[in-house]
Design an enzyme around this catalytic site. Structure first.
Site, PDB file in Angstrom:
ATOM      1  N   GLU A  11       1.948 -10.235   0.264  1.00 62.80           N
ATOM      2  CA  GLU A  11       2.304  -8.815   0.243  1.00 62.80           C
ATOM      3  C   GLU A  11       3.805  -8.687   0.531  1.00 62.80           C
ATOM      4  O   GLU A  11       4.497  -9.681   0.818  1.00 62.80           O
ATOM      5  CB  GLU A  11       1.485  -8.036   1.293  1.00 62.80           C
ATOM      6  CG  GLU A  11       1.581  -6.526   1.096  1.00 62.80           C
ATOM      7  CD  GLU A  11       0.540  -5.710   1.865  1.00 62.80           C
ATOM      8  OE1 GLU A  11      -0.354  -6.283   2.505  1.00 62.80           O
ATOM      9  OE2 GLU A  11       0.638  -4.467   1.806  1.00 62.80           O
TER      10      GLU A  11
ATOM     11  N   HIS B  94       1.447  -8.862  -3.803  1.00 59.40           N
ATOM     12  CA  HIS B  94       0.454  -7.820  -3.526  1.00 59.40           C
ATOM     13  C   HIS B  94       1.234  -6.532  -3.268  1.00 59.40           C
ATOM     14  O   HIS B  94       1.550  -6.175  -2.134  1.00 59.40           O
ATOM     15  CB  HIS B  94      -0.391  -8.207  -2.305  1.00 59.40           C
ATOM     16  CG  HIS B  94      -1.474  -7.218  -1.989  1.00 59.40           C
ATOM     17  ND1 HIS B  94      -2.704  -7.235  -2.610  1.00 59.40           N
ATOM     18  CD2 HIS B  94      -1.521  -6.171  -1.126  1.00 59.40           C
ATOM     19  CE1 HIS B  94      -3.449  -6.246  -2.145  1.00 59.40           C
ATOM     20  NE2 HIS B  94      -2.749  -5.587  -1.238  1.00 59.40           N
TER      21      HIS B  94
ATOM     22  N   ASP C 286       0.756 -17.587  -4.911  1.00 60.45           N
ATOM     23  CA  ASP C 286       1.382 -16.451  -5.603  1.00 60.45           C
ATOM     24  C   ASP C 286       0.311 -15.731  -6.411  1.00 60.45           C
ATOM     25  O   ASP C 286       0.194 -15.905  -7.618  1.00 60.45           O
ATOM     26  CB  ASP C 286       2.518 -16.960  -6.508  1.00 60.45           C
ATOM     27  CG  ASP C 286       3.204 -15.813  -7.246  1.00 60.45           C
ATOM     28  OD1 ASP C 286       3.079 -14.656  -6.790  1.00 60.45           O
ATOM     29  OD2 ASP C 286       3.850 -16.083  -8.281  1.00 60.45           O
TER      30      ASP C 286
ATOM     31  N   ASP D  44       0.848  -1.200   0.000  1.00 59.81           N
ATOM     32  CA  ASP D  44       0.000   0.000   0.000  1.00 59.81           C
ATOM     33  C   ASP D  44       0.884   1.251   0.000  1.00 59.81           C
ATOM     34  O   ASP D  44       2.108   1.157   0.075  1.00 59.81           O
ATOM     35  CB  ASP D  44      -0.954  -0.011   1.215  1.00 59.81           C
ATOM     36  CG  ASP D  44      -0.208   0.004   2.550  1.00 59.81           C
ATOM     37  OD1 ASP D  44       0.922  -0.519   2.611  1.00 59.81           O
ATOM     38  OD2 ASP D  44      -0.749   0.541   3.536  1.00 59.81           O
TER      39      ASP D  44
HETATM   40  O1  G3I Z   1      -0.972 -12.100  17.571  1.00 61.08           O
HETATM   41  C1  G3I Z   1      -1.853 -13.123  17.099  1.00 61.08           C
HETATM   42  C2  G3I Z   1      -1.376 -14.461  17.600  1.00 61.08           C
HETATM   43  O2  G3I Z   1      -1.449 -14.487  18.992  1.00 61.08           O
HETATM   44  C3  G3I Z   1      -2.235 -15.548  16.966  1.00 61.08           C
HETATM   45  O3  G3I Z   1      -1.707 -16.785  17.304  1.00 61.08           O
HETATM   46  C4  G3I Z   1      -2.235 -15.399  15.448  1.00 61.08           C
HETATM   47  C5  G3I Z   1      -3.166 -16.380  14.775  1.00 61.08           C
HETATM   48  O4  G3I Z   1      -3.387 -16.002  13.433  1.00 61.08           O
HETATM   49  O5  G3I Z   1      -2.656 -14.124  15.111  1.00 61.08           O
HETATM   50  C6  G3I Z   1      -1.808 -13.124  15.595  1.00 61.08           C
HETATM   51  O6  G3I Z   1      -2.224 -11.875  15.167  1.00 61.08           O
HETATM   52  C7  G3I Z   1      -2.080 -11.587  13.824  1.00 61.08           C
HETATM   53  C8  G3I Z   1      -1.000 -10.533  13.697  1.00 61.08           C
HETATM   54  O7  G3I Z   1      -0.983 -10.005  12.420  1.00 61.08           O
HETATM   55  C9  G3I Z   1       0.385 -11.134  13.963  1.00 61.08           C
HETATM   56  O8  G3I Z   1       1.378 -10.188  13.758  1.00 61.08           O
HETATM   57  C10 G3I Z   1      -3.420 -11.109  13.312  1.00 61.08           C
HETATM   58  O9  G3I Z   1      -4.297 -12.197  13.253  1.00 61.08           O
HETATM   59  C11 G3I Z   1      -3.258 -10.482  11.963  1.00 61.08           C
HETATM   60  O10 G3I Z   1      -4.483  -9.947  11.535  1.00 61.08           O
HETATM   61  C12 G3I Z   1      -2.200  -9.416  12.017  1.00 61.08           C
HETATM   62  O11 G3I Z   1      -1.954  -8.977  10.743  1.00 61.08           O
HETATM   63  C13 G3I Z   1      -1.371  -7.705  10.556  1.00 61.08           C
HETATM   64  C14 G3I Z   1      -2.041  -7.103   9.337  1.00 61.08           C
HETATM   65  O12 G3I Z   1      -1.419  -5.884   8.998  1.00 61.08           O
HETATM   66  C15 G3I Z   1      -3.522  -6.850   9.539  1.00 61.08           C
HETATM   67  O13 G3I Z   1      -3.704  -5.882  10.501  1.00 61.08           O
HETATM   68  C16 G3I Z   1       0.121  -7.892  10.280  1.00 61.08           C
HETATM   69  O14 G3I Z   1       0.804  -8.280  11.467  1.00 61.08           O
HETATM   70  C17 G3I Z   1       0.734  -6.612   9.755  1.00 61.08           C
HETATM   71  O15 G3I Z   1       2.053  -6.884   9.329  1.00 61.08           O
HETATM   72  C18 G3I Z   1      -0.079  -6.091   8.591  1.00 61.08           C
HETATM   73  O16 G3I Z   1       0.447  -4.873   8.208  1.00 61.08           O
HETATM   74  C19 G3I Z   1      -0.044  -4.302   7.014  1.00 61.08           C
HETATM   75  C20 G3I Z   1      -0.519  -2.897   7.349  1.00 61.08           C
HETATM   76  O17 G3I Z   1      -1.631  -2.991   8.216  1.00 61.08           O
HETATM   77  C21 G3I Z   1      -0.848  -2.110   6.095  1.00 61.08           C
HETATM   78  N1  G3I Z   1       0.232  -2.145   5.164  1.00 61.08           N
HETATM   79  C22 G3I Z   1       0.611  -3.479   4.767  1.00 61.08           C
HETATM   80  C23 G3I Z   1       1.064  -4.281   5.968  1.00 61.08           C
HETATM   81  C24 G3I Z   1       1.543  -5.662   5.579  1.00 61.08           C
HETATM   82  O18 G3I Z   1       0.524  -6.538   5.261  1.00 61.08           O
HETATM   83  O1  9MR Z   2      -3.734  -3.528   0.024  1.00 52.47           O
HETATM   84  C1  9MR Z   2      -4.029  -3.661   1.396  1.00 52.47           C
HETATM   85  C2  9MR Z   2      -2.837  -4.243   2.125  1.00 52.47           C
HETATM   86  O2  9MR Z   2      -1.748  -3.356   2.071  1.00 52.47           O
HETATM   87  C3  9MR Z   2      -3.187  -4.584   3.541  1.00 52.47           C
HETATM   88  O3  9MR Z   2      -2.137  -5.307   4.161  1.00 52.47           O
HETATM   89  C4  9MR Z   2      -4.443  -5.424   3.586  1.00 52.47           C
HETATM   90  C5  9MR Z   2      -4.893  -5.734   5.004  1.00 52.47           C
HETATM   91  O4  9MR Z   2      -5.123  -4.592   5.730  1.00 52.47           O
HETATM   92  O5  9MR Z   2      -5.489  -4.772   2.924  1.00 52.47           O
HETATM   93  C6  9MR Z   2      -5.235  -4.534   1.567  1.00 52.47           C
HETATM   94  O6  9MR Z   2      -6.316  -3.846   1.015  1.00 52.47           O
HETATM   95  C7  9MR Z   2      -7.474  -4.612   0.767  1.00 52.47           C
HETATM   96  C8  9MR Z   2      -8.529  -4.275   1.799  1.00 52.47           C
HETATM   97  O7  9MR Z   2      -8.126  -4.667   3.081  1.00 52.47           O
HETATM   98  C9  9MR Z   2      -9.833  -4.946   1.435  1.00 52.47           C
HETATM   99  N1  9MR Z   2     -10.257  -4.577   0.094  1.00 52.47           N
HETATM  100  C10 9MR Z   2      -9.272  -4.952  -0.913  1.00 52.47           C
HETATM  101  C11 9MR Z   2      -7.959  -4.236  -0.654  1.00 52.47           C
HETATM  102  C12 9MR Z   2      -6.936  -4.548  -1.710  1.00 52.47           C
HETATM  103  O8  9MR Z   2      -6.777  -5.901  -1.910  1.00 52.47           O
END
Ligand code: G3I
Ligand code: 9MR
Length: 600
Positions: free
Chosen positions: A578, A526, A569, A191
């Site tokens: 991503e 992604h 992929d 993003d």
């Molecule tokens: O901490 C729990 C753990 O206790 C559990 O066992 C596990 C089971 O799935 O889940 C863990 O939490 C997860 C966490 O990541 C771990 O780091 C959450 O389910 C999961 O939703 C969470 O995902 C994060 C994601 O954003 C959604 O919020 C990722 O860490 C984080 O790296 C990712 O970051 C995104 C930014 O929001 C937006 N930009 C892209 C970036 C990369 O995807």
């Molecule tokens: O592109 C977004 C990515 O950077 C984030 O990690 C992800 C989870 O927050 O969300 C992606 O955006 C999606 C959104 O959450 C739901 N609608 C589709 C978007 C693009 O695939």
């Protein structure tokens, strides 16, 4: 497989592409698709899930030359125990004794061949360079010209010269007309938003690589506009982001905005096409602390280059202390996006990085500020917030980063400080001792959590597979290589090398998880730029997220529900495919550490 065809095209990069196009797949052979240093451990795994083999079969290492010389012969052995996920024993080919440099492949007659690999000194130089250059490709606010970006040249996106102050911001004394300027920095991931919490750990991790392996980076020429200024290019690249981070601090009160973002995730378009309004959102305690940790760790690292960067070191020092002081007066402003959206408009739906437990942030930041200022006011916080157990580093758990800093600090510089009593020195020594013990304990736990099926630490526990699992493999490597630095015990280096092999192909999926490298490599990350740029190949050098049975993206067609195979992929599969700045950082660390520790 038509090897004569291969031979006719020579031993260039196109070799890899030719392998992919060949009729015969690599069967169930899972191995590092890049290569090995001459005297390192070399293991390939025959995945019993795909490989109908049996142990005691002979295997051969064949030179990729016109004679197809057999340079090594061995026998497959069963792995010591069943794979934790397939629940079956795999077979293992150990060719560590082969040290002769060259291009090779592994063959099991009648069963299959591996992808090609090299044996040579410093086999990961190109991967490391690309892993750092990936940050350049994710820069906001500037044109990437063909001179530096080659075929990935593109226009500047997101100038961020007019950034709106979101209504969640309680006060923003430095804003003009309710806007401010915060250009530059790296896009977070696939993003186009910029998040302080994630920038913080990314910068801290990359700086640690530079601090620990200066000679690896001294000669790494990235080909970026700032090259040739007498600083290592890794540092030049980090500074691009740090200068942005500094603009995210309100100079009036020291508070730091949690993120700079559009209200919603953008379409799959090039950065310059995205015209959505951008906002700075709420000042939070996590942002202030992670900002203070990154800026102070940068000030510490920059001390060596002080005369090259007049003023910057001082600005970083002051910014760090100011952010800390803000956090002290706002100790628990957590970022809760849902709650924030109930009170403010527009609603913000981009990444939250909303950590609710800040004990580890207090600890790491107090450590960094203590090391920077030698001010004993940070000692009680370190003592109070030292984590009981360390976990591998992640954006939400930075305790290990603080422990790494503290365990590597020397007593030098702490002698004869005014105001320090003998007891203070004693407290510091005890805290250092326990930080070091905790890092080594974590590394010991890692060396004991092996998935026998692939002989890797990664995957030794099912919880290794969550969002960004590949960064867990790399962060485990960071911990292991820190333990190696602290103790010089080979067991840690060998375990870290196993994780490096995992990321380059010795894993259940068969993918080399780095864009642009290896024979079977992600083509559809992604990553908005890679998707929208009309260039077939993705931007190279990025580690993709990796297997994650959560499969939160809801994409159809995952090959399996098995944790270690939950990867596809597909450019919509953001929960596994991503890319992200905080995932490449420990990857850079691991590559540099293994390069520096190469057996001669
Ligand atoms: O901490 C729990 C753990 O206790 C559990 O066992 C596990 C089971 O799935 O889940 C863990 O939490 C997860 C966490 O990541 C771990 O780091 C959450 O389910 C999961 O939703 C969470 O995902 C994060 C994601 O954003 C959604 O919020 C990722 O860490 C984080 O790296 C990712 O970051 C995104 C930014 O929001 C937006 N930009 C892209 C970036 C990369 O995807
Ligand atoms: O592109 C977004 C990515 O950077 C984030 O990690 C992800 C989870 O927050 O969300 C992606 O955006 C999606 C959104 O959450 C739901 N609608 C589709 C978007 C693009 O695939």
């Amino acid at each position: 497989m038509t090897f004569p065809l291969l031979l006719s095209i020579g031993l260039s990069c196109s070799l890899h592409a030719q392998f992919l196009n060949a009729d015969e797949p690599a069967g169930g052979i899972r191995a590092n698709q890049i290569g090995y240093a001459p005297y390192s451990t070399k293991i390939a795994i025959m995945d019993s899930y795909l490989f109908p083999g049996q142990h005691k079969l002979p295997f051969y290492i064949i030179a990729l030359n016109q004679f197809a010389d057999t340079v090594f012969r061995g026998e497959l052995q069963s792995t010591p125990a069943a794979d934790l996920y397939a629940k079956k024993v795999n077979y293992l080919a150990d060719f560590s004794k082969l040290s002769r440099e060259g291009h090779y492949y592994l063959s099991i007659p009648g069963q299959g061949v591996s992808y090609p690999f090299i044996i040579q000194q410093n086999p990961f130089d190109a991967v490391l360079k690309a892993a750092v250059k990936a940050y350049y490709y994710n820069r906001a606010s500037m044109d990437l010209t063909a001179r530096y970006a080659g075929r990935w040249a593109r226009k500047a996106g997101h100038p961020d010269t007019i950034v709106y102050i979101h209504s969640s911001v309680a006060s923003a004394a430095h804003s003009k007309n309710n806007t401010l300027r915060a250009p530059g920095g790296w896009y977070d991931a696939g993003d186009y938003n910029k998040y302080i919490v994630n920038s913080g750990i990314t910068v801290s991790t990359l700086l640690e690589a530079l601090t620990d392996y200066p000679s690896v980076f001294a000669s790494l020429d990235l080909g970026i506009p700032e090259s040739d200024k007498g600083l290592p290019d890794l540092l030049n690249e980090i500074l691009y982001n740090l200068r942005w981070m500094l603009k995210m601090q309100d100079p009036a009160d020291g508070g730091v905005y949690h993120k700079l973002t559009s209200a919603n995730f953008d379409r799959m378009e090039m950065p310059q096409s995205d015209q959505a309004k951008r906002y700075v959102i709420q000042k939070t305690t996590a942002a202030a602390l992670d900002f203070a940790a990154a800026t102070s760790s940068a000030a510490r690292s920059l001390a060596a280059y002080r005369n090259k960067l007049p003023g910057l070191t001082d600005s970083l020092r002051q910014a760090a202390v100011k952010a800390w002081d803000w956090a002290k007066t706002h100790p628990l402003v957590v970022y809760d996006q849902d709650a924030m959206n109930r009170k403010n408009r527009p609603k913000i739906t981009t990444g939250a990085y909303g950590d609710k437990n800040l004990q580890d942030e207090w600890y790491q930041t107090a450590v960094s500020l203590l090391l920077m200022t030698k001010d004993k006011r940070y000692l009680p916080v370190i003592a109070h917030d030292a984590p009981e157990h360390l976990n591998i580093p992640s954006w939400s758990d930075v305790g290990a980063v603080g422990a790494i800093w503290l365990s590597k600090a020397t007593a030098k510089g702490f002698e004869n400080i005014q105001g320090w009593s003998a007891e203070d020195h004693h407290t510091l020594a005890a805290l250092q001792q326990s930080a070091k013990a905790a890092v080594i304990h974590l590394a010991d736990q890692l060396t004991q959590q092996i998935n026998p099926g692939f002989s890797t630490v990664m995957g030794g526990r099912a919880t290794d597979f969550s969002w960004g699992s590949n960064s867990s493999a790399a962060n485990q490597g960071w911990i292991l290589m820190t333990a190696y630095l602290l103790t010089h015990k080979n067991i840690y280096r060998d375990a870290a090398l196993g994780n490096l092999d995992y990321l380059l192909g010795r894993n259940a999926t068969g993918y080399c998880f780095v864009t642009g490298f290896g024979s079977l490599s992600p083509l559809h990350p992604h990553h908005r730029i890679s998707i929208a740029d009309d260039i077939e190949d993705p931007i190279p050098g990025f580690l993709v997220g990796g297997p994650n049975p959560g499969r939160q993206d809801g994409v159809k067609g995952y090959p399996s529900k098995r944790a270690d195979l939950s990867y596809i992929d597909n450019d919509q599969a953001y929960s596994v495919n991503e890319v992200a700045i905080n995932w490449n950082a420990p990857w850079v660390y691991l590559l540099a550490a293994i390069t520096a520790a190469e057996k001669k």
